[in-house]
Design a protein around this motif. Sequence first.
Motif, PDB file in Angstrom:
ATOM      1  N   GLU A  28      -4.639   1.630   6.371  1.00  0.00           N
ATOM      2  CA  GLU A  28      -5.540   2.787   6.481  1.00  0.00           C
ATOM      3  C   GLU A  28      -4.793   4.001   7.016  1.00  0.00           C
ATOM      4  OE1 GLU A  28      -9.997   0.917   7.351  1.00  0.00           O
ATOM      5  OE2 GLU A  28      -9.038   2.249   8.799  1.00  0.00           O
ATOM      6  N   GLU A  29      -4.016   3.789   8.070  1.00  0.00           N
ATOM      7  CA  GLU A  29      -3.268   4.898   8.657  1.00  0.00           C
ATOM      8  C   GLU A  29      -2.221   5.438   7.685  1.00  0.00           C
ATOM      9  OE1 GLU A  29      -3.576   6.611  11.827  1.00  0.00           O
ATOM     10  OE2 GLU A  29      -5.499   5.756  11.203  1.00  0.00           O
ATOM     11  N   MET A  30      -1.664   4.563   6.862  1.00  0.00           N
ATOM     12  CA  MET A  30      -0.729   5.004   5.830  1.00  0.00           C
ATOM     13  C   MET A  30      -1.446   5.913   4.830  1.00  0.00           C
ATOM     14  SD  MET A  30       2.537   4.173   5.592  1.00  0.00           S
ATOM     15  CE  MET A  30       2.657   2.455   6.090  1.00  0.00           C
ATOM     16  N   CYS A  31      -2.640   5.536   4.455  1.00  0.00           N
ATOM     17  CA  CYS A  31      -3.440   6.378   3.544  1.00  0.00           C
ATOM     18  C   CYS A  31      -3.695   7.749   4.162  1.00  0.00           C
ATOM     19  CB  CYS A  31      -4.769   5.701   3.235  1.00  0.00           C
ATOM     20  SG  CYS A  31      -4.667   4.244   2.180  1.00  0.00           S
ATOM     21  N   ARG A  32      -4.058   7.753   5.431  1.00  0.00           N
ATOM     22  CA  ARG A  32      -4.344   9.025   6.114  1.00  0.00           C
ATOM     23  C   ARG A  32      -3.099   9.895   6.185  1.00  0.00           C
ATOM     24  NH1 ARG A  32      -3.764  11.129  11.068  1.00  0.00           N
ATOM     25  NH2 ARG A  32      -2.761   9.210  11.809  1.00  0.00           N
ATOM     26  N   LEU A  33      -1.967   9.285   6.511  1.00  0.00           N
ATOM     27  CA  LEU A  33      -0.719  10.035   6.644  1.00  0.00           C
ATOM     28  C   LEU A  33      -0.286  10.640   5.312  1.00  0.00           C
ATOM     29  CD1 LEU A  33       1.728  10.845   8.395  1.00  0.00           C
ATOM     30  CD2 LEU A  33       2.780   8.667   7.729  1.00  0.00           C
ATOM     31  N   ILE A  34      -0.357   9.853   4.246  1.00  0.00           N
ATOM     32  CA  ILE A  34       0.044  10.368   2.935  1.00  0.00           C
ATOM     33  C   ILE A  34      -0.891  11.490   2.494  1.00  0.00           C
ATOM     34  CG2 ILE A  34       0.307   9.778   0.491  1.00  0.00           C
ATOM     35  CD1 ILE A  34       2.564   8.749   2.273  1.00  0.00           C
ATOM     36  N   HIS A  35      -2.160  11.372   2.796  1.00  0.00           N
ATOM     37  CA  HIS A  35      -3.079  12.473   2.463  1.00  0.00           C
ATOM     38  C   HIS A  35      -2.714  13.737   3.231  1.00  0.00           C
ATOM     39  CE1 HIS A  35      -6.629  14.859   1.715  1.00  0.00           C
ATOM     40  NE2 HIS A  35      -6.766  14.997   3.019  1.00  0.00           N
ATOM     41  N   LEU A  36      -2.431  13.593   4.522  1.00  0.00           N
ATOM     42  CA  LEU A  36      -2.081  14.766   5.328  1.00  0.00           C
ATOM     43  C   LEU A  36      -0.790  15.416   4.834  1.00  0.00           C
ATOM     44  CD1 LEU A  36      -2.915  13.524   8.941  1.00  0.00           C
ATOM     45  CD2 LEU A  36      -4.141  15.252   7.623  1.00  0.00           C
ATOM     46  N   ASP A  37       0.187  14.581   4.487  1.00  0.00           N
ATOM     47  CA  ASP A  37       1.493  15.110   4.083  1.00  0.00           C
ATOM     48  C   ASP A  37       1.527  15.595   2.638  1.00  0.00           C
ATOM     49  OD1 ASP A  37       2.456  14.560   6.583  1.00  0.00           O
ATOM     50  OD2 ASP A  37       3.588  12.764   6.004  1.00  0.00           O
ATOM     51  N   GLN A  38       0.809  14.893   1.761  1.00  0.00           N
ATOM     52  CA  GLN A  38       0.938  15.138   0.316  1.00  0.00           C
ATOM     53  C   GLN A  38      -0.370  15.559  -0.349  1.00  0.00           C
ATOM     54  OE1 GLN A  38       3.956  15.032  -0.947  1.00  0.00           O
ATOM     55  NE2 GLN A  38       4.968  14.130   0.841  1.00  0.00           N
ATOM     56  N   ARG A  39      -1.460  15.572   0.407  1.00  0.00           N
ATOM     57  CA  ARG A  39      -2.775  15.986  -0.098  1.00  0.00           C
ATOM     58  C   ARG A  39      -3.300  15.064  -1.198  1.00  0.00           C
ATOM     59  NH1 ARG A  39      -4.038  17.825   4.132  1.00  0.00           N
ATOM     60  NH2 ARG A  39      -5.998  18.436   3.121  1.00  0.00           N
ATOM     61  N   LEU A  40      -2.877  13.810  -1.221  1.00  0.00           N
ATOM     62  CA  LEU A  40      -3.403  12.860  -2.195  1.00  0.00           C
ATOM     63  C   LEU A  40      -4.873  12.576  -1.872  1.00  0.00           C
ATOM     64  CD1 LEU A  40      -2.979  10.778  -4.511  1.00  0.00           C
ATOM     65  CD2 LEU A  40      -2.363   9.111  -2.720  1.00  0.00           C
ATOM     66  N   PRO A  41      -5.798  12.876  -2.777  1.00  0.00           N
ATOM     67  CA  PRO A  41      -7.221  12.581  -2.513  1.00  0.00           C
ATOM     68  C   PRO A  41      -7.430  11.080  -2.345  1.00  0.00           C
ATOM     69  CG  PRO A  41      -6.995  14.135  -4.330  1.00  0.00           C
ATOM     70  CD  PRO A  41      -5.617  13.587  -4.057  1.00  0.00           C
ATOM     71  N   THR A  42      -7.914  10.684  -1.187  1.00  0.00           N
ATOM     72  CA  THR A  42      -7.978   9.264  -0.839  1.00  0.00           C
ATOM     73  C   THR A  42      -9.286   8.937  -0.142  1.00  0.00           C
ATOM     74  OG1 THR A  42      -5.580   9.195  -0.559  1.00  0.00           O
ATOM     75  CG2 THR A  42      -6.844   7.402   0.431  1.00  0.00           C
ATOM     76  N   THR A  44       0.833  -1.207   0.000  1.00  0.00           N
ATOM     77  CA  THR A  44       0.000   0.000   0.000  1.00  0.00           C
ATOM     78  C   THR A  44       0.862   1.250   0.000  1.00  0.00           C
ATOM     79  OG1 THR A  44      -1.758  -1.190   1.177  1.00  0.00           O
ATOM     80  CG2 THR A  44      -1.842   1.215   1.219  1.00  0.00           C
ATOM     81  N   LEU A  45       1.918   1.263   0.811  1.00  0.00           N
ATOM     82  CA  LEU A  45       2.830   2.411   0.826  1.00  0.00           C
ATOM     83  C   LEU A  45       3.480   2.609  -0.544  1.00  0.00           C
ATOM     84  CD1 LEU A  45       4.354   4.660   2.290  1.00  0.00           C
ATOM     85  CD2 LEU A  45       6.035   2.936   2.996  1.00  0.00           C
ATOM     86  N   ASN A  46       3.895   1.528  -1.190  1.00  0.00           N
ATOM     87  CA  ASN A  46       4.496   1.638  -2.520  1.00  0.00           C
ATOM     88  C   ASN A  46       3.543   2.322  -3.501  1.00  0.00           C
ATOM     89  OD1 ASN A  46       6.791   0.307  -1.610  1.00  0.00           O
ATOM     90  ND2 ASN A  46       6.182  -1.681  -2.436  1.00  0.00           N
ATOM     91  N   LEU A  47       2.288   1.931  -3.467  1.00  0.00           N
ATOM     92  CA  LEU A  47       1.299   2.509  -4.382  1.00  0.00           C
ATOM     93  C   LEU A  47       1.021   3.969  -4.047  1.00  0.00           C
ATOM     94  CD1 LEU A  47      -1.195  -0.485  -4.542  1.00  0.00           C
ATOM     95  CD2 LEU A  47       0.160   0.364  -6.455  1.00  0.00           C
ATOM     96  N   LEU A  48       0.887   4.272  -2.768  1.00  0.00           N
ATOM     97  CA  LEU A  48       0.618   5.650  -2.356  1.00  0.00           C
ATOM     98  C   LEU A  48       1.745   6.586  -2.786  1.00  0.00           C
ATOM     99  CD1 LEU A  48      -0.739   4.920   1.224  1.00  0.00           C
ATOM    100  CD2 LEU A  48      -2.048   6.065  -0.586  1.00  0.00           C
ATOM    101  N   GLU A  49       2.970   6.172  -2.539  1.00  0.00           N
ATOM    102  CA  GLU A  49       4.095   7.046  -2.878  1.00  0.00           C
ATOM    103  C   GLU A  49       4.271   7.168  -4.388  1.00  0.00           C
ATOM    104  OE1 GLU A  49       6.797   6.939   1.140  1.00  0.00           O
ATOM    105  OE2 GLU A  49       7.443   5.665  -0.538  1.00  0.00           O
ATOM    106  N   ALA A  50       4.024   6.107  -5.119  1.00  0.00           N
ATOM    107  CA  ALA A  50       4.080   6.192  -6.577  1.00  0.00           C
ATOM    108  C   ALA A  50       2.963   7.081  -7.107  1.00  0.00           C
ATOM    109  CB  ALA A  50       3.982   4.795  -7.186  1.00  0.00           C
ATOM    110  N   ALA A  51       1.788   7.016  -6.486  1.00  0.00           N
ATOM    111  CA  ALA A  51       0.680   7.862  -6.902  1.00  0.00           C
ATOM    112  C   ALA A  51       1.015   9.335  -6.698  1.00  0.00           C
ATOM    113  CB  ALA A  51      -0.579   7.489  -6.125  1.00  0.00           C
TER     114      ALA A  51
END
Length: 322
Positions: A150-164, A89-96
């Motif tokens: 889930e928490e990884m998704c929340r963190l990446i949204h907070l840090d990078q504003r990725l709509p999730t 999940t982290l790999n996909l979030l960061e690539a996104a």
Amino acid sequence: MRVLLTGSSGWLGRFLKPRLEEVGHHVIGLDPMPGRPTDIVGSVSDRAFVDRLFSEHRFEGVIHAGALHKPDIIRYPRQRFIDVNVTGTLNLLEAAVANGTSSFVFTSTTSLMITQAIRDETATETVWLDEASGPLTPRNIYGMTKRAAEEMCRLIHLDQRLPTIILRTARFFPEEDDTHRELAGENMKANEFLNRRLTVEDCADAHIAALTKASTIGFGNYIVSAPPPFGREACAALKADPISVIARCFPDAPAIFAERGWHLPRSIGRVYDPSALERDLGFRCQTDFGRVLAAMRENAPLPFAHDDLYVSPNETLARELD
């Protein structure tokens, strides 16, 4: 929209990919196991592979439905759950983020909300579960890794504003339950539409709604389940005498079930409340207990899938690796 769909060979993926294409998306299906909806075979746990995939296709949207699931606990070590469900999940979030993806949908599970006490139904009333329920203490490696993701998704949204958008899906698998033995097959699935099940078709459509709304909402975490026919005020009665509560909503239900030799639930320990999904995304599951009962009343085909011979791609892959 150019969309990456992980888990494309799985039960949800085989329904979700054609539905995405029907509404105009260009979809690349990714899965460790080959299958008709799968265009690329590979694992999200391989970071270099994921980076190449995004670089080549420039995905505008991602639906991350691929995972190891609860039945896989007997097939794979805990580390593999972490590799796939968390690191993947982290790999996909960061690539996104790196490639400017505009919508990310993560398929989670209501299972992570179920403590051992809830599973054992130790409470004196039915437990009403919504997105504010907690504290969350998952009872196995599956729930723990989905919670971490889930928490990884929340963190990446907070840090990078990725709509999730995170979708905590209730049960929609076609096979027999691997832990409960008091009821089986279609009877058990029909009962679960009262409190903890949805069809795979509704699950697929909920993901499309989430993909569409992610950029508007920004971040959200939602339960996806068929709407229950009763409210929170029924919790005490649902635990003590659910058949009476059901009969108030559907007076002919006991007789219809009896005609088939089926049983209504003798106790309902939990109810999932999907009302936030309808409020924010405008999505409501089309199949509920009322529709199931209507099919039974008319001797029509039941509006959900049951296949006790279904074998998941994860099980097939595990057998091949043995």
